[in-house]
Design an enzyme around this catalytic site. Sequence first.
Site, PDB file in Angstrom:
ATOM      1  N   ASP A 190      28.859  -0.348  -9.666  1.00  0.00           N
ATOM      2  CA  ASP A 190      28.437   0.569 -10.731  1.00  0.00           C
ATOM      3  C   ASP A 190      28.410  -0.171 -12.070  1.00  0.00           C
ATOM      4  O   ASP A 190      29.426  -0.709 -12.509  1.00  0.00           O
ATOM      5  CB  ASP A 190      29.413   1.743 -10.801  1.00  0.00           C
ATOM      6  CG  ASP A 190      28.926   2.892 -11.679  1.00  0.00           C
ATOM      7  OD1 ASP A 190      28.025   2.670 -12.504  1.00  0.00           O
ATOM      8  OD2 ASP A 190      29.458   4.005 -11.521  1.00  0.00           O
ATOM      9  N   ARG A 224      13.423   7.524 -18.290  1.00  0.00           N
ATOM     10  CA  ARG A 224      13.894   7.563 -16.904  1.00  0.00           C
ATOM     11  C   ARG A 224      13.885   6.179 -16.265  1.00  0.00           C
ATOM     12  O   ARG A 224      14.745   5.866 -15.437  1.00  0.00           O
ATOM     13  CB  ARG A 224      13.028   8.524 -16.082  1.00  0.00           C
ATOM     14  CG  ARG A 224      13.554   8.748 -14.678  1.00  0.00           C
ATOM     15  CD  ARG A 224      14.948   9.334 -14.710  1.00  0.00           C
ATOM     16  NE  ARG A 224      15.481   9.595 -13.402  1.00  0.00           N
ATOM     17  CZ  ARG A 224      16.657  10.162 -13.163  1.00  0.00           C
ATOM     18  NH1 ARG A 224      17.415  10.527 -14.179  1.00  0.00           N
ATOM     19  NH2 ARG A 224      17.078  10.383 -11.939  1.00  0.00           N
ATOM     20  N   HIS A 258      25.753   3.102  -9.414  1.00  0.00           N
ATOM     21  CA  HIS A 258      26.289   4.394  -9.838  1.00  0.00           C
ATOM     22  C   HIS A 258      25.867   5.519  -8.897  1.00  0.00           C
ATOM     23  O   HIS A 258      26.614   6.457  -8.661  1.00  0.00           O
ATOM     24  CB  HIS A 258      25.822   4.682 -11.261  1.00  0.00           C
ATOM     25  CG  HIS A 258      26.381   5.931 -11.848  1.00  0.00           C
ATOM     26  ND1 HIS A 258      27.721   6.070 -12.142  1.00  0.00           N
ATOM     27  CD2 HIS A 258      25.792   7.109 -12.207  1.00  0.00           C
ATOM     28  CE1 HIS A 258      27.939   7.269 -12.663  1.00  0.00           C
ATOM     29  NE2 HIS A 258      26.777   7.922 -12.705  1.00  0.00           N
ATOM     30  N   ASP A 259      24.665   5.438  -8.345  1.00  0.00           N
ATOM     31  CA  ASP A 259      24.152   6.498  -7.478  1.00  0.00           C
ATOM     32  C   ASP A 259      24.796   6.518  -6.094  1.00  0.00           C
ATOM     33  O   ASP A 259      24.400   7.335  -5.258  1.00  0.00           O
ATOM     34  CB  ASP A 259      22.631   6.374  -7.322  1.00  0.00           C
ATOM     35  CG  ASP A 259      21.874   7.115  -8.422  1.00  0.00           C
ATOM     36  OD1 ASP A 259      22.533   7.765  -9.245  1.00  0.00           O
ATOM     37  OD2 ASP A 259      20.635   7.024  -8.457  1.00  0.00           O
ATOM     38  N   SER A 287      29.984  11.347 -11.777  1.00  0.00           N
ATOM     39  CA  SER A 287      29.275  10.926 -12.982  1.00  0.00           C
ATOM     40  C   SER A 287      29.678  11.834 -14.140  1.00  0.00           C
ATOM     41  O   SER A 287      30.873  11.968 -14.421  1.00  0.00           O
ATOM     42  CB  SER A 287      27.767  10.949 -12.724  1.00  0.00           C
ATOM     43  OG  SER A 287      27.062  10.394 -13.809  1.00  0.00           O
TER      44      SER A 287
END
Length: 434
Positions: A396, A252, A430-431, A183
């Site tokens: 992603d 968040r 993405h994680d 990232s």
Amino acid sequence: MLMQLVNPRYWLPRSTVIPKQARGHHQMTVVPEPPYARPNPLSYNTYHHQYPLELTYGSTLPSFDIAYETWGTLSPSRDNVILLHTGLSASSHAASTELNSTEGWWEKFIGPGRALDTNQFFVICTNVLGGCYGSTGPSSLDPEGQRYATRFPILSIFDMVQAQFKLLDHLGVQKLYASVGSSMGGMQSLAAGWLFPDRVGKIVSISGTARSSPGSIAMRHAQRSVLMADLNWNNGFYYDDLPPHTGMKLARQIATITYRSGPEWDQRFGRKLREPKDGQSPSPSRLPTLCPDFLIETYLDHQGEQFCLKYDANSLLYISKAMDLFDLTLPALQDLAMTPATQVPSTSSSRKYPVQTTASKSHPPPLHYAPHFPELAAGLEPLKSIPVLVLGVQSDILFPVEQQRELVDALRMAGSTQVSYFELGGVWGHDTFL
């Protein structure tokens, strides 16, 4: 060989158990989740740099601290060091240590026989400059004893890396075996090689990019906007009052959506409803409310609540902005008067780029390159002699695989013959790198 550093089987998504307090929010109990926690100051090392650090955008930090943790044993010649770069909000606690037995955010990848093999390598991970987990950032005290708050200078990814290399100088490490990151860490790993091509042996960039795209900039802008709209943010001067809890929570929630993927939401939550407070089974016929009804809503609520209690709002603003500013195209670098520490012979900026390129292992070269592509290839020339491994994730949405493919093709256009590229499947978005 570069692949001696990274065993492909270790890059497959690993599963971790969802925290107990979150399990009631969804049906799947085993999915990858990022662990975030404020480390105990006694569990990490701190390097204090007492001299001024000139920053990319003209400001100067009079001094700074860098929090760091290490794993493995430094070789007598100090040539077995891997510098591990973090994502936006991670601490230096990438894996458990004797001082801190809590699992780190890359626990499954660091240790004897693992991808970053501590039988061979000495792994260093820092909290980035601008962070709030031991390194100097907006919540730190200035020389007058006051919180910097929004008087803290604007940072770049290059500034973060410069601070890390001051730490390496302190440790007597002349050259890294590898610069590794995911990232935002993938940006730092590239920046390290660009700034110090003679001091970086290999580069691994996972779910990263060489140029922040308008799409990812927009997503981070939305997060900063809702945070700064919280009246408690108070232009950044909230440290002696109520913090911007609501703004952080909403920011968040937006971020979490960008970190995962729609197919994962379908698998984990579908359109299932939360359990009613009276303990009855959820029913599609019950009356809806304006409060969270769906499991996905309660999950986002939980993620927002947990994060805003553990991270500093101003650090989020400054570090996310540094990500937006990252651009390795030649004109952007020239505008900043950036030059590598060691000059690399460069071809003319008017160079004609051939249409033919070596295809990556999982994608053919594009028929038509983006307008900025020749400028990106020219900007990446300092990396052309460094072996680079690039990993992308097909699900992603924050750093789409097109950005990793572009990076690979640009490196090859720049003259690199040591680029490896792999794409990972799965639905974790993405994680996935966690």
